[in-house]
Write a protein that holds these residues in place. Structure first.
Motif, PDB file in Angstrom:
ATOM      1  N   ILE A  70       0.822  -1.203   0.000  1.00 52.79           N
ATOM      2  CA  ILE A  70       0.000   0.000   0.000  1.00 52.79           C
ATOM      3  C   ILE A  70       0.860   1.258   0.000  1.00 52.79           C
ATOM      4  CG2 ILE A  70      -0.281   0.331   2.480  1.00 52.79           C
ATOM      5  CD1 ILE A  70      -3.014   0.425  -0.244  1.00 52.79           C
ATOM      6  N   VAL A  71       2.024   1.198   0.642  1.00 54.27           N
ATOM      7  CA  VAL A  71       2.953   2.327   0.584  1.00 54.27           C
ATOM      8  C   VAL A  71       3.500   2.472  -0.826  1.00 54.27           C
ATOM      9  CG1 VAL A  71       5.198   3.172   1.370  1.00 54.27           C
ATOM     10  CG2 VAL A  71       3.572   2.261   3.030  1.00 54.27           C
ATOM     11  N   LEU A  72       3.783   1.358  -1.468  1.00 56.93           N
ATOM     12  CA  LEU A  72       4.239   1.394  -2.857  1.00 56.93           C
ATOM     13  C   LEU A  72       3.179   2.042  -3.737  1.00 56.93           C
ATOM     14  CD1 LEU A  72       6.327   0.604  -5.010  1.00 56.93           C
ATOM     15  CD2 LEU A  72       5.201  -1.634  -5.152  1.00 56.93           C
ATOM     16  N   ALA A  73       1.899   1.706  -3.489  1.00 54.30           N
ATOM     17  CA  ALA A  73       0.815   2.308  -4.265  1.00 54.30           C
ATOM     18  C   ALA A  73       0.767   3.814  -4.042  1.00 54.30           C
ATOM     19  CB  ALA A  73      -0.514   1.663  -3.883  1.00 54.30           C
ATOM     20  N   TRP A  74       0.939   4.249  -2.786  1.00 53.93           N
ATOM     21  CA  TRP A  74       0.915   5.687  -2.485  1.00 53.93           C
ATOM     22  C   TRP A  74       2.071   6.407  -3.164  1.00 53.93           C
ATOM     23  CZ3 TRP A  74       4.034   9.340  -0.160  1.00 53.93           C
ATOM     24  CH2 TRP A  74       3.422  10.534   0.209  1.00 53.93           C
ATOM     25  N   LEU A  75       3.233   5.783  -3.173  1.00 50.96           N
ATOM     26  CA  LEU A  75       4.407   6.403  -3.782  1.00 50.96           C
ATOM     27  C   LEU A  75       4.245   6.533  -5.296  1.00 50.96           C
ATOM     28  CD1 LEU A  75       7.207   4.558  -1.776  1.00 50.96           C
ATOM     29  CD2 LEU A  75       6.756   7.005  -1.716  1.00 50.96           C
ATOM     30  N   LEU A  76       3.678   5.523  -5.917  1.00 50.23           N
ATOM     31  CA  LEU A  76       3.550   5.528  -7.371  1.00 50.23           C
ATOM     32  C   LEU A  76       2.441   6.447  -7.853  1.00 50.23           C
ATOM     33  CD1 LEU A  76       3.982   1.737  -8.259  1.00 50.23           C
ATOM     34  CD2 LEU A  76       5.693   3.555  -8.343  1.00 50.23           C
ATOM     35  N   HIS A  77       1.456   6.702  -6.985  1.00 47.48           N
ATOM     36  CA  HIS A  77       0.287   7.467  -7.395  1.00 47.48           C
ATOM     37  C   HIS A  77       0.686   8.874  -7.837  1.00 47.48           C
ATOM     38  CE1 HIS A  77      -3.938   8.654  -7.471  1.00 47.48           C
ATOM     39  NE2 HIS A  77      -3.541   9.799  -6.958  1.00 47.48           N
ATOM     40  N   GLY A  78       0.460   9.166  -9.097  1.00 47.34           N
ATOM     41  CA  GLY A  78       0.727  10.492  -9.611  1.00 47.34           C
ATOM     42  C   GLY A  78       2.187  10.778  -9.899  1.00 47.34           C
ATOM     43  N   ARG A  79       3.077   9.842  -9.592  1.00 45.24           N
ATOM     44  CA  ARG A  79       4.510  10.081  -9.802  1.00 45.24           C
ATOM     45  C   ARG A  79       5.092   9.120 -10.834  1.00 45.24           C
ATOM     46  NH1 ARG A  79       4.005   9.958  -4.069  1.00 45.24           N
ATOM     47  NH2 ARG A  79       4.049  12.052  -3.160  1.00 45.24           N
ATOM     48  N   GLY A  80       4.229   8.412 -11.514  1.00 38.20           N
ATOM     49  CA  GLY A  80       4.721   7.450 -12.488  1.00 38.20           C
ATOM     50  C   GLY A  80       3.688   7.227 -13.567  1.00 38.20           C
ATOM     51  N   SER A  81       2.862   6.227 -13.352  1.00 37.48           N
ATOM     52  CA  SER A  81       1.851   5.887 -14.343  1.00 37.48           C
ATOM     53  C   SER A  81       0.896   7.053 -14.565  1.00 37.48           C
ATOM     54  CB  SER A  81       1.070   4.653 -13.886  1.00 37.48           C
ATOM     55  OG  SER A  81       0.074   4.330 -14.821  1.00 37.48           O
ATOM     56  N   GLN A  82       0.491   7.241 -15.788  1.00 34.46           N
ATOM     57  CA  GLN A  82      -0.402   8.345 -16.120  1.00 34.46           C
ATOM     58  C   GLN A  82      -1.872   7.939 -16.117  1.00 34.46           C
ATOM     59  OE1 GLN A  82       0.700  10.616 -19.525  1.00 34.46           O
ATOM     60  NE2 GLN A  82       2.840  10.769 -18.936  1.00 34.46           N
ATOM     61  N   TYR A  83      -2.164   6.755 -15.746  1.00 32.78           N
ATOM     62  CA  TYR A  83      -3.560   6.387 -15.572  1.00 32.78           C
ATOM     63  C   TYR A  83      -3.666   5.496 -14.341  1.00 32.78           C
ATOM     64  CZ  TYR A  83      -2.819   1.576 -17.151  1.00 32.78           C
ATOM     65  OH  TYR A  83      -2.401   0.276 -17.264  1.00 32.78           O
ATOM     66  N   GLU A  84      -4.869   5.387 -13.851  1.00 30.26           N
ATOM     67  CA  GLU A  84      -5.084   4.598 -12.641  1.00 30.26           C
ATOM     68  C   GLU A  84      -5.964   3.408 -12.954  1.00 30.26           C
ATOM     69  OE1 GLU A  84      -7.459   5.285  -8.560  1.00 30.26           O
ATOM     70  OE2 GLU A  84      -5.785   6.660  -8.928  1.00 30.26           O
ATOM     71  N   ASN A  85      -5.438   2.238 -12.687  1.00 27.49           N
ATOM     72  CA  ASN A  85      -6.186   1.015 -12.909  1.00 27.49           C
ATOM     73  C   ASN A  85      -7.222   0.836 -11.793  1.00 27.49           C
ATOM     74  OD1 ASN A  85      -6.707  -1.998 -12.687  1.00 27.49           O
ATOM     75  ND2 ASN A  85      -5.459  -1.905 -14.543  1.00 27.49           N
ATOM     76  N   PRO A  86      -8.459   0.460 -12.137  1.00 28.16           N
ATOM     77  CA  PRO A  86      -9.478   0.263 -11.101  1.00 28.16           C
ATOM     78  C   PRO A  86      -9.040  -0.724 -10.022  1.00 28.16           C
ATOM     79  CG  PRO A  86     -10.476   0.234 -13.276  1.00 28.16           C
ATOM     80  CD  PRO A  86      -9.003   0.249 -13.495  1.00 28.16           C
ATOM     81  N   GLU A  87      -8.267  -1.742 -10.383  1.00 26.08           N
ATOM     82  CA  GLU A  87      -7.812  -2.703  -9.386  1.00 26.08           C
ATOM     83  C   GLU A  87      -6.885  -2.037  -8.376  1.00 26.08           C
ATOM     84  OE1 GLU A  87      -6.287  -6.354 -11.018  1.00 26.08           O
ATOM     85  OE2 GLU A  87      -7.519  -6.127 -12.801  1.00 26.08           O
ATOM     86  N   LEU A  88      -6.045  -1.107  -8.851  1.00 25.15           N
ATOM     87  CA  LEU A  88      -5.160  -0.388  -7.952  1.00 25.15           C
ATOM     88  C   LEU A  88      -5.964   0.501  -7.014  1.00 25.15           C
ATOM     89  CD1 LEU A  88      -2.303   0.383  -7.095  1.00 25.15           C
ATOM     90  CD2 LEU A  88      -2.300   2.089  -8.909  1.00 25.15           C
ATOM     91  N   LYS A  89      -6.985   1.147  -7.544  1.00 24.26           N
ATOM     92  CA  LYS A  89      -7.849   1.977  -6.710  1.00 24.26           C
ATOM     93  C   LYS A  89      -8.540   1.133  -5.650  1.00 24.26           C
ATOM     94  CE  LYS A  89     -11.806   5.112  -6.962  1.00 24.26           C
ATOM     95  NZ  LYS A  89     -12.772   5.790  -7.854  1.00 24.26           N
ATOM     96  N   SER A  90      -8.976  -0.047  -6.033  1.00 23.09           N
ATOM     97  CA  SER A  90      -9.625  -0.945  -5.088  1.00 23.09           C
ATOM     98  C   SER A  90      -8.672  -1.355  -3.982  1.00 23.09           C
ATOM     99  CB  SER A  90     -10.147  -2.184  -5.823  1.00 23.09           C
ATOM    100  OG  SER A  90     -10.698  -3.106  -4.911  1.00 23.09           O
ATOM    101  N   LEU A  91      -7.430  -1.599  -4.337  1.00 17.36           N
ATOM    102  CA  LEU A  91      -6.423  -1.966  -3.341  1.00 17.36           C
ATOM    103  C   LEU A  91      -6.200  -0.832  -2.355  1.00 17.36           C
ATOM    104  CD1 LEU A  91      -4.160  -3.807  -2.250  1.00 17.36           C
ATOM    105  CD2 LEU A  91      -2.648  -2.743  -3.925  1.00 17.36           C
TER     106      LEU A  91
END
Length: 670
Positions: free
Chosen positions: A204-225
């Protein structure tokens, strides 16, 4: 027992300079004669050295001996200082001192010098030399102090820190961890940090770090996590008002589930700082929860503006499990800013996980915006997966893989046939722990990599009766641009002719043959070593040579008695090691500047003869000679006499050998 001799008058004066340094005129200290200054430097504290260094450098005096002395004091007397420049030694001192002083940790050196080190001026001085910040989320007070009381230090860290290591899980639900999140935000989004190291199993920390600082779209599965209770994640929404948003412990996502590939603008809600005491009704962290990032940090972004979002160009996940890999996999297809990716697991990755990762990498590589050029993966279950990863990211110029083949529960993955096109690979490292390595996969990659400049191979075990000869032949034929060759823990005992041929047809600058059993099958070791030296002298570009742990000085023979294996050591004459001095003989001496002959069971008499020969065949430039872990204590007088002869010619790297420790002997002889 007689008492210790009292210090000389000179020593007393030098100690007095250290003790009363603050009361002295710095200019008077700088005016001391150069010879006396060299004696003073090892007496000075870290802060005193730092203060004097600019003035001394203007006089052409290096402070290296002072910084090297501090490193020895920090590590112990057996530490070999392998940092030969003033800046290198100083940076290492500052790197080692900053974390314990910042977090209030203690060690022998810090305790002894705490009075001189525990100052805000030293922390600011040390921060100028560090590039890597270690984040311990549980250390609330130092992080809160950094935000509230030490804003100049935080501002400096913003400008200095290139990489951050997250060493503990961060519970995003708890307010007391928001100081850690805020520091991360300042370094990542306001600062120059481009590299993140996640050294904890916390998807979950990895998800927070990557959010907005890497991938330019958000996968619904990632949002669910991120929204799951399992992740202890709280999604903090904020209205899209005109005054924008600022620092946030959580995330606001406005992903359109119908248009996953669309770039999603992200804003961050205001950061709230609440200490554990405040949670219990005893607030001691004097920060208004409504204060936004701009005015609080005195940064260039006012509260009415939107905080910047940094980009992660280098990502390293050191405890990468399947869940973390899944989080990353969802972000890979548009992680265009990613240049370097390192993934390591304590256990071997599953075949399915690696193949899924390869598919994500392939999606990324299909975009012209992909910038990934460095890939480091460990631990792979099969060598074949190395080629699959290379074919998934054909733009990679540097690949580092570690492979561990277990006997049970594994099977070769069913995949499409790998590509055979040319690869732009420039650097390749393959570390293998397999019962039997299929050499074909390695040589296949080498043939496809004509631009290879650096190769490191370690631990490749071939089937009985096979030889690594084909590997060396492939290098000679296909990799003419090779500049650095590192062979480690390989059986090259029957490959001397191929090594000689490679040396005569290459332009190597660095050669490591460590624990390669080079002379094991040679009946005349001295003659074989002479052939090797002659070939090495034909490589004028060679400046680094390592022959560590190659049994150069003896021939081990094994016998079996009563079920026990005995090692019988036939120690050779001093001639073997002395042959190496011929590297620098003749009209075209070798340009080698670093020679490593550690772990070779060199006896004191052998080293003394080598020293005499080296005085005759003087290296054209100062030689760094690594003699660590050779049995000098078996005849200390002879050993020290040899060292005294070598010191005018060499920078010596030494560690004390204890012959009473039979395990040390055994390791050296293996």
């Amino acid at each position: 027992m007689a008492g210790a001799e009292p210090p000389s008058l000179k020593e007393t004066c030098l100690q007095a300079v250290r003790k009363h340094f603050a009361a002295l005129d710095t200019e008077h200290v700088l005016d001391l004669p150069a010879a006396l200054m060299e004696e003073l430097l090892p007496q000075l504290t870290v802060c005193q050295l730092d203060e004097l260094q600019p003035g001394l450098n203007q006089r052409g005096i290096s402070t290296h001996c002072g910084w090297a002395g501090i490193l020895k004091d920090m590590h112990g007397p057996n530490y070999a200082v392998d940092l030969l420049t003033e800046d290198g030694a100083k940076h290492e001192v500052m790197r080692m001192l900053f974390p314990p002083l910042f977090y209030g940790l203690t060690n022998h050196f810090v305790e002894k010098n705490l009075t001189n080190l525990n100052t805000s001026s030293f922390m600011l001085a040390a921060a100028k030399y560090i590039k890597h910040f270690l984040l311990y989320a549980s250390s609330q007070k130092p992080l809160q102090s950094l935000i509230v009381e030490q804003q100049p230090l935080l501002n400096l860290l913003e400008k200095q820190i290139r990489s951050v290591a997250v060493l503990q899980s961060i519970d995003l639900l708890k307010r007391k961890t928001q100081a850690a999140l805020y520091v991360l935000h300042r370094l990542l989004d306001h600062g120059v940090t481009k590299k993140i190291v996640v050294d904890v199993q916390c998807p979950i920390v990895l998800a927070w770090l990557l959010h907005g600082r890497g991938s330019q779209y958000e996968n619904p599965e990632l949002k669910s996590l991120m929204l799951s209770k399992k992740g202890s994640f709280v999604l903090q929404s904020v209205s899209a008002s005109a005054d924008g948003a600022s620092c946030s412990a959580g995330l606001e996502t406005r992903a359109s589930e119908d248009e996953e590939d669309q770039v999603i603008p992200c804003k961050r809600s205001k950061m709230e700082f609440v200490s554990s005491e405040e949670e219990s009704g005893k607030a001691s962290f004097p920060v208004d929860p409504k204060v936004s990032c701009g005015p609080f940090s005195q940064c260039d972004y006012p509260s009415s503006g939107t905080c910047p979002q940094g980009q992660i160009e280098c990502l390293e996940v050191r405890q990468c499990g399947s869940v973390s890999l899944s989080v990353l996999r969802k972000s890979l297809p548009t992680f265009f800013c990613l240049r370097s990716l390192t993934l390591h697991s304590f256990a071997t990755f599953r075949d399915s996980d690696v193949l899924d990762l390869a598919r994500g990498l392939k999606q990324l590589s299909e975009s012209s915006r992909c910038s990934l050029t460095y890939l480091n993966i460990g631990i792979l279950p099969f060598t074949k997966l190395m080629e699959i990863l290379l074919d998934a990211v054909p733009k990679v110029t540097s690949l580092h893989v570690e492979i561990l083949h277990m006997m049970w529960g594994q099977h070769h993955p069913q995949t499409v046939k790998s590509d055979v096109s040319e690869l732009p690979l420039q650097k390749l490292t393959v570390k293998v722990t397999e019962l039997q390595t299929d050499l074909h996969f390695i040589t296949s990659v080498l043939r496809r990599s004509p631009h290879l400049t650096s190769l490191h191979l370690a631990g490749m075990n071939l089937p009985t009766g096979s030889s690594l000869s084909q590997l060396l032949i492939t290098l000679s034929e296909s990799n003419h641009g090779l500049r650095s060759l590192n062979l480690e823990d390989l059986n090259l005992s029957d490959c001397l002719p191929d090594i000689l041929n490679l040396l005569r047809n290459c332009q190597l600058e660095e050669l490591w043959c460590n624990d390669c059993r080079l002379l094991e099958k040679c009946s005349d070791k001295e003659e074989a070593l002479q052939q090797l030296v002659s070939a090495l002298r034909t490589v004028p570009s060679l400046h680094t040579l390592s022959l560590a742990q190659n049994r150069l000085m003896f021939c081990p023979m094994y016998g079996v008695t009563g079920g026990c294996t005995l090692m019988l050591l036939h120690v050779s004459t001093a001639k073997n090691v002395c042959v190496l001095s011929e590297l620098f003989s003749g009209s075209s001496p070798s340009s080698v500047k670093r020679l490593n002959i550690s772990y070779n069971f060199i006896q004191p008499a052998e080293l003394l003869e080598f020293a005499h020969r080296l005085r005759t065949h003087r290296p054209p430039q100062q030689l760094t000679l690594d003699l660590r872990m050779n049995p000098g204590d078996r005849d200390p007088d002879t050993w020290n006499a040899a060292l005294n002869l070598l010191r005018p010619l060499c920078v010596l790297l030494l560690e004390r050998w204890k012959s009473t420790d039979t395990m040390v002997d055994h390791i050296s002889n293996m």
